[in-house]
Design a protein around this motif. Structure first.
Motif, PDB file in Angstrom:
ATOM      1  N   GLU A   1     -12.655   5.470 -10.148  1.00  0.00           N
ATOM      2  CA  GLU A   1     -11.422   5.862  -9.451  1.00  0.00           C
ATOM      3  C   GLU A   1     -10.385   6.349 -10.449  1.00  0.00           C
ATOM      4  O   GLU A   1     -10.328   5.895 -11.584  1.00  0.00           O
ATOM      5  CB  GLU A   1     -10.782   4.686  -8.723  1.00  0.00           C
ATOM      6  CG  GLU A   1     -11.490   3.892  -7.667  1.00  0.00           C
ATOM      7  CD  GLU A   1     -12.716   4.420  -7.028  1.00  0.00           C
ATOM      8  OE1 GLU A   1     -12.625   5.398  -6.308  1.00  0.00           O
ATOM      9  OE2 GLU A   1     -13.771   3.837  -7.222  1.00  0.00           O
ATOM     10  N   ASN A   2      -9.535   7.254  -9.994  1.00  0.00           N
ATOM     11  CA  ASN A   2      -8.421   7.707 -10.824  1.00  0.00           C
ATOM     12  C   ASN A   2      -7.435   6.558 -11.003  1.00  0.00           C
ATOM     13  O   ASN A   2      -7.019   5.934 -10.025  1.00  0.00           O
ATOM     14  CB  ASN A   2      -7.703   8.891 -10.175  1.00  0.00           C
ATOM     15  CG  ASN A   2      -8.527  10.145 -10.238  1.00  0.00           C
ATOM     16  OD1 ASN A   2      -9.258  10.372 -11.209  1.00  0.00           O
ATOM     17  ND2 ASN A   2      -8.437  10.964  -9.213  1.00  0.00           N
ATOM     18  N   THR A   3      -7.056   6.305 -12.237  1.00  0.00           N
ATOM     19  CA  THR A   3      -6.133   5.209 -12.523  1.00  0.00           C
ATOM     20  C   THR A   3      -4.816   5.400 -11.773  1.00  0.00           C
ATOM     21  O   THR A   3      -4.263   4.450 -11.237  1.00  0.00           O
ATOM     22  CB  THR A   3      -5.888   5.094 -14.040  1.00  0.00           C
ATOM     23  OG1 THR A   3      -7.147   4.944 -14.693  1.00  0.00           O
ATOM     24  CG2 THR A   3      -5.009   3.909 -14.372  1.00  0.00           C
ATOM     25  N   ILE A   4      -4.331   6.623 -11.710  1.00  0.00           N
ATOM     26  CA  ILE A   4      -3.068   6.898 -11.025  1.00  0.00           C
ATOM     27  C   ILE A   4      -3.146   6.476  -9.553  1.00  0.00           C
ATOM     28  O   ILE A   4      -2.178   5.961  -8.991  1.00  0.00           O
ATOM     29  CB  ILE A   4      -2.628   8.375 -11.185  1.00  0.00           C
ATOM     30  CG1 ILE A   4      -1.162   8.554 -10.788  1.00  0.00           C
ATOM     31  CG2 ILE A   4      -3.491   9.313 -10.403  1.00  0.00           C
ATOM     32  CD1 ILE A   4      -0.198   8.058 -11.806  1.00  0.00           C
ATOM     33  N   ASP A   5      -4.321   6.654  -8.933  1.00  0.00           N
ATOM     34  CA  ASP A   5      -4.482   6.225  -7.542  1.00  0.00           C
ATOM     35  C   ASP A   5      -4.478   4.702  -7.439  1.00  0.00           C
ATOM     36  O   ASP A   5      -3.902   4.142  -6.507  1.00  0.00           O
ATOM     37  CB  ASP A   5      -5.791   6.769  -6.952  1.00  0.00           C
ATOM     38  CG  ASP A   5      -5.795   8.283  -6.832  1.00  0.00           C
ATOM     39  OD1 ASP A   5      -4.702   8.888  -6.765  1.00  0.00           O
ATOM     40  OD2 ASP A   5      -6.894   8.871  -6.819  1.00  0.00           O
ATOM     41  N   LEU A   6      -5.123   4.046  -8.394  1.00  0.00           N
ATOM     42  CA  LEU A   6      -5.197   2.588  -8.367  1.00  0.00           C
ATOM     43  C   LEU A   6      -3.830   1.952  -8.595  1.00  0.00           C
ATOM     44  O   LEU A   6      -3.489   0.965  -7.951  1.00  0.00           O
ATOM     45  CB  LEU A   6      -6.200   2.099  -9.408  1.00  0.00           C
ATOM     46  CG  LEU A   6      -7.649   2.493  -9.139  1.00  0.00           C
ATOM     47  CD1 LEU A   6      -8.506   2.219 -10.361  1.00  0.00           C
ATOM     48  CD2 LEU A   6      -8.194   1.757  -7.929  1.00  0.00           C
ATOM     49  N   ILE A   7      -3.040   2.512  -9.504  1.00  0.00           N
ATOM     50  CA  ILE A   7      -1.741   1.900  -9.796  1.00  0.00           C
ATOM     51  C   ILE A   7      -0.666   2.305  -8.793  1.00  0.00           C
ATOM     52  O   ILE A   7       0.420   1.741  -8.812  1.00  0.00           O
ATOM     53  CB  ILE A   7      -1.273   2.182 -11.240  1.00  0.00           C
ATOM     54  CG1 ILE A   7      -0.919   3.641 -11.431  1.00  0.00           C
ATOM     55  CG2 ILE A   7      -2.301   1.698 -12.242  1.00  0.00           C
ATOM     56  CD1 ILE A   7      -0.165   3.908 -12.715  1.00  0.00           C
ATOM     57  N   SER A   8      -0.977   3.229  -7.921  1.00  0.00           N
ATOM     58  CA  SER A   8       0.017   3.659  -6.929  1.00  0.00           C
ATOM     59  C   SER A   8       0.403   2.522  -5.985  1.00  0.00           C
ATOM     60  O   SER A   8       1.433   2.594  -5.318  1.00  0.00           O
ATOM     61  CB  SER A   8      -0.494   4.859  -6.129  1.00  0.00           C
ATOM     62  OG  SER A   8      -1.570   4.469  -5.300  1.00  0.00           O
ATOM     63  N   THR A   9      -0.396   1.458  -5.950  1.00  0.00           N
ATOM     64  CA  THR A   9      -0.088   0.320  -5.086  1.00  0.00           C
ATOM     65  C   THR A   9       0.681  -0.776  -5.825  1.00  0.00           C
ATOM     66  O   THR A   9       1.030  -1.785  -5.214  1.00  0.00           O
ATOM     67  CB  THR A   9      -1.377  -0.275  -4.494  1.00  0.00           C
ATOM     68  OG1 THR A   9      -2.200  -0.742  -5.561  1.00  0.00           O
ATOM     69  CG2 THR A   9      -2.132   0.757  -3.673  1.00  0.00           C
ATOM     70  N   PHE A  10       0.936  -0.595  -7.126  1.00  0.00           N
ATOM     71  CA  PHE A  10       1.701  -1.594  -7.876  1.00  0.00           C
ATOM     72  C   PHE A  10       3.097  -1.728  -7.260  1.00  0.00           C
ATOM     73  O   PHE A  10       3.614  -0.789  -6.661  1.00  0.00           O
ATOM     74  CB  PHE A  10       1.845  -1.187  -9.344  1.00  0.00           C
ATOM     75  CG  PHE A  10       0.611  -1.380 -10.196  1.00  0.00           C
ATOM     76  CD1 PHE A  10      -0.609  -1.743  -9.659  1.00  0.00           C
ATOM     77  CD2 PHE A  10       0.686  -1.187 -11.559  1.00  0.00           C
ATOM     78  CE1 PHE A  10      -1.738  -1.901 -10.460  1.00  0.00           C
ATOM     79  CE2 PHE A  10      -0.426  -1.354 -12.376  1.00  0.00           C
ATOM     80  CZ  PHE A  10      -1.629  -1.718 -11.826  1.00  0.00           C
TER      81      PHE A  10
END
Length: 148
Positions: free
Chosen positions: A111-120
């Motif tokens: 997964e793209n890290t930016i997508d994963l951290i978008s929920t932080f």
């Protein structure tokens, strides 16, 4: 050369130093208010910390919370390193090589890290300085020739 470029070049130099020491070719630098708080290379296998996490940990030990600091990394930070940066207070990471440009097994997830951290809970800024990508990729390719 602007400060971001200067510090990213140092992270790439740390990647070279890491490779020369026989470790994975990743380098990390943490900077706050123009001052380098930590500059690290990767740990030898099988040690846990990548250069990014080592730099964050060292900077945190030195100053405490890193609000307003930036993490510079040759490779886009993995989730562990991004998480360490987040919990330390860092909200800005600048890197040379996106994870899409290296083999998938370099990271824990495709997964793209930016997508994963978008929920932080708090927003993090991930910035790819593409003008340094080729230079940083040369380090990765040299390491792969000798280790894969």
């Amino acid at each position: 050369m602007n400060q971001d470029a200067e510090f990213l070049k140092q992270a790439i130099e740390n990647s070279k130093r890491s490779m020369d020491a026989g470790n994975f070719p990743a380098g990390g630098v943490v900077v706050k208010n123009g001052e380098i708080l930590a500059s690290e290379v990767s740990s030898p296998f099988p040690n846990l910390f990548h250069a990014d996490s080592k730099a964050v940990s060292k900077a945190f030990e030195k100053t405490g919370p890193l609000n307003g600091a930036t993490l510079y990394a040759g490779l886009e930070s993995c989730l562990m390193c991004t998480g360490a940066a987040y919990w330390s207070g860092i909200r800005r990471i600048i890197y040379a090589i996106p994870k899409s440009k290296v083999p998938g097994n370099y990271y824990e997830t495709p997964e793209n890290t930016i997508d994963l951290i978008s929920t932080f809970n708090e927003k993090m800024e991930l910035i790819h300085l593409s003008e340094f990508e080729d230079e940083a990729l040369e380090v990765i390719k040299a390491w792969e020739r000798n280790n894969l």
